[in-house]
Scaffold this active site. Structure first.
Site, PDB file in Angstrom:
ATOM      1  N   SER A 193      40.937  68.380  84.224  1.00 48.53           N
ATOM      2  CA  SER A 193      39.916  68.457  83.467  1.00 48.53           C
ATOM      3  C   SER A 193      38.768  69.538  83.996  1.00 48.53           C
ATOM      4  CB  SER A 193      39.126  67.189  83.225  1.00 48.53           C
ATOM      5  OG  SER A 193      38.325  67.072  82.289  1.00 48.53           O
ATOM      6  N   HIS A 218      44.461  61.935  77.957  1.00 48.23           N
ATOM      7  CA  HIS A 218      43.912  62.767  79.283  1.00 48.23           C
ATOM      8  C   HIS A 218      44.105  62.555  80.599  1.00 48.23           C
ATOM      9  CE1 HIS A 218      40.879  65.785  80.111  1.00 48.23           C
ATOM     10  NE2 HIS A 218      40.140  65.297  80.833  1.00 48.23           N
TER      11      HIS A 218
END
Length: 640
Positions: free
Chosen positions: A499, A614
């Site tokens: 991320s 994610h």
């Protein structure tokens, strides 16, 4: 033999709730066990919902998330969230705990980014957008509804609307042993939040009290009358001044009675010194008679118990059995005298302890150690940044390690959003892959650059927006310090991050290819000129700055990996991983970075998981594949 993930372990009214993923139930089985039974050899969990069977029956790609469950005030029903393939978009459904079935004709929502909480046993407050006009620019819900049983969701009254440029609205609740209040958070940015109280009739009142990331992560933790809150900025209440980084206790019923005004309702719980910080994730839990805080002291945990008295709060340290990170669970139980605590470090598999004022710490269960790490040791060092700041980092190495610079080393870092990275056993995004790396001759490093929360808000604020380059300069200082100590050498150092840390992986590979021989970017940002146009990207402008502001854009373009690769550059062959179902950081970042590298003639490795969101994986098969892929890549790139 594994422990439930702490974000998947929820304590409520005498039970622990968890979602267990096994070979027979790779999607998960929602289950519960009485708190006093947990850890007993003959204790059995009670199965509540078979998510694999549900997915098959409905022909949907459902996965469950226990840590997001909301229990009705009478504790008879619960709102269960079902993720579509691991994405942030979910469906919320009402589940009856006695019959172990979804409530016929009960509350049920379409798949969307959303949150919901109980106003009473027959009414929800729901943060959900039913069309694009009800979304914020960050693609989160911008409206808050009061939804009464039997009514259609689209007919539910909108009681609050957020600004389009805010991140969005999130429903929640304050619950203690004596008080309950329905609340919501209007997230202006990742550093500024507004708390809204929803009255019994559905009226919304903004409370003049702060909230923060800890409130979203841990909930509005309640001890009797008190909402425990971490301050991300200075706060003055009447003649009292509180500092950024303080942890305060707010008498929430008094604030509500005073129509949102906090005068006389705030007391100081904890004030850190320059080397301490409150841990915003897993940092607070309450029991029926105490508040427990997990404090970072030079990035190692210290546990403190606070008890209310007529003269304020009394505190006492709770000795920990091992050095490392002590995490308190999401969703502690203010009706119980016991809370759960997880303790771990890089080399010690997680253990869960029962924690109470009366009995102190009692080990309940320890995760099976699948890898023998007895031949390794973790040390903490400090590097000196260009501006003189001391940057901590942890090095895990073999006990008989030779400081000759020949060892391949893997560095993990995050450095963003005020989130600290501690020396834990399974790191976000990277998971437990460090164990395979260590046993194959590698050194594992966790670095703590500014931008994170290792030393509180000051550490975070130092590297925001136009100062973002500080994060990367801190990591280069750590890298050069490692080389100077003989831990590794240039070219034998690799980086892994996810991320925001995936952005860092792209930056270090393009800015300092002389240092890094390998770089793994997991679900990364790569195009910092357009990140705010993709999915949730607009919500991060408070962290990175806005590409539409010339001063910010200049800085963003100076480190944006996508904009800083050139045909004549000599970059390490990166491994870039993303997920088709990632609806937080758009997979387009990873795709276009890979395409540009290939177009310019550079070597690059790319993998896109079909599901996982994610996290890139939602079951053991996906996680094992990802960790193996990463480990083999590192062995190929960094070993002679």
């Amino acid at each position: 033999d594994r422990l439930p993930g702490f974000g998947q372990l929820q304590q409520e009214r005498g039970y622990l709730y968890s979602i267990a993923q096994t070979a027979d139930h790779p999607r998960g089985m929602l289950r519960r066990i009485a708190v006093e039974q947990y850890g007993h050899p003959d204790a059995k969990w009670e199965d509540l919902l078979d998510i694999d069977a549900l997915a098959e029956a409905e022909n949907r790609n459902w996965y469950g998330f226990a840590g997001l469950m909301a229990f009705s005030p009478n504790s008879q029903r619960v709102l269960i969230t079902l993720s579509d393939g691991g994405s942030d978009a979910m469906s919320v459904r009402e589940f009856d705990l006695a019959s172990k079935n979804f409530v016929e004709g009960g509350f049920s929502t379409p798949v969307a980014r959303q949150s919901a909480q109980w106003l009473d046993d027959d009414t929800l407050i729901a943060a959900i957008a039913l069309n694009d006009d009800e979304k914020t620019a960050a693609d989160y819900p911008g409206v808050l509804r009061v939804w009464r049983r039997g009514a259609a969701l689209e007919d539910a009254q909108i009681i609050y609307t957020s600004d389009k440029n805010h991140i969005g609205l999130f429903a929640g609740a304050f619950e203690s042993a004596t008080h309950r209040a329905a609340l919501a958070v209007d997230a202006v940015s990742f550093s500024e939040y507004r708390v809204i109280h929803i009255g019994a009739g559905g009226q919304a009142t903004t409370l003049d009290v702060p909230a923060g990331f800890a409130s979203l992560a841990n909930g509005f933790t309640g001890m009797k009358r008190y909402y425990i809150n971490f301050l991300a900025a200075d706060w003055t209440v009447g003649e009292e001044s509180f500092r950024s980084g303080d942890v305060v206790a707010i008498d929430l019923p008094q604030v509500i009675a005073q129509r949102g005004k906090p005068d006389g309702a705030v007391s100081l719980l904890f004030r850190p010194d320059d080397r301490e910080a409150f841990a915003p994730i897993g940092g607070v839990a309450v029991s029926s008679d105490a508040v427990f805080l997990s404090i970072l002291d030079d990035v190692n945990s210290r546990l403190i118990r606070f008890s209310p008295s007529d003269n304020g709060w009394t505190q006492a340290d709770v000795p920990l059995p091992v050095e490392g990170y002590a995490a308190l669970p999401f969703g502690s139980d203010p009706f119980s005298s016991t809370v759960m605590l997880k303790i771990e470090n890089v080399l010690t598999s997680p253990a869960i302890y029962a924690l109470s004022s009366e009995h102190g710490l009692q080990k309940v269960r320890q995760q099976f150690a699948d890898t023998d790490l007895s031949g390794f040791v973790t040390e903490q060092f400090f590097a000196t940044a260009p501006d003189g700041e001391r940057i901590p980092y942890f090095v895990t190495r073999a006990k008989d390690f030779a400081y000759d610079g020949n060892a391949p080393a893997l560095m993990f870092a995050y450095g963003g959003f005020g989130i600290p990275m501690t020396a834990i056993h399974e790191l976000p995004y990277a998971g437990p892959m460090h164990k395979g790396w260590l046993t194959r001759g590698g050194v594992f490093v966790i670095a703590n650059p500014r931008g994170g929360g290792e030393y509180g808000p000051r550490w975070h604020e130092a590297a925001k927006t136009v100062n973002r380059q500080i994060v990367y300069d801190d990591l280069y200082a750590v890298s050069e310090d490692m080389i100077a100590r003989g831990i590794t050498s240039a070219g034998k150092l690799g980086f892994i991050g996810g991320s925001n840390g995936g952005l860092t992986a792209g930056v270090v590979a393009t800015q300092r290819p002389d240092l890094f021989g390998a770089s793994i970017a997991l679900v990364p940002l790569m195009d910092m000129a357009r990140f705010h146009k993709l999915l949730a990207g607009a919500s991060w402008m408070g962290e990175y700055g806005s590409p539409d502001v010339p001063e910010h854009r200049k800085v963003l373009l100076s480190y944006s990996p996508y904009h800083n690769i050139s045909p004549d550059g000599a970059y390490p062959e990166m491994l870039i991983l993303t997920s088709t179902r990632d609806d937080r950081v758009h997979p387009g970042h990873a795709r276009k970075m890979t395409a540009k590298l290939l177009d310019q003639g550079h070597d690059v490795l790319f993998y896109e998981a079909r599901e996982g969101g994610h996290a890139m994986a939602v079951n053991d098969e996906g996680r094992a594949f990802n960790f193996a892929l990463q480990t083999v890549y590192l062995m190929q790139k960094l070993n002679d």
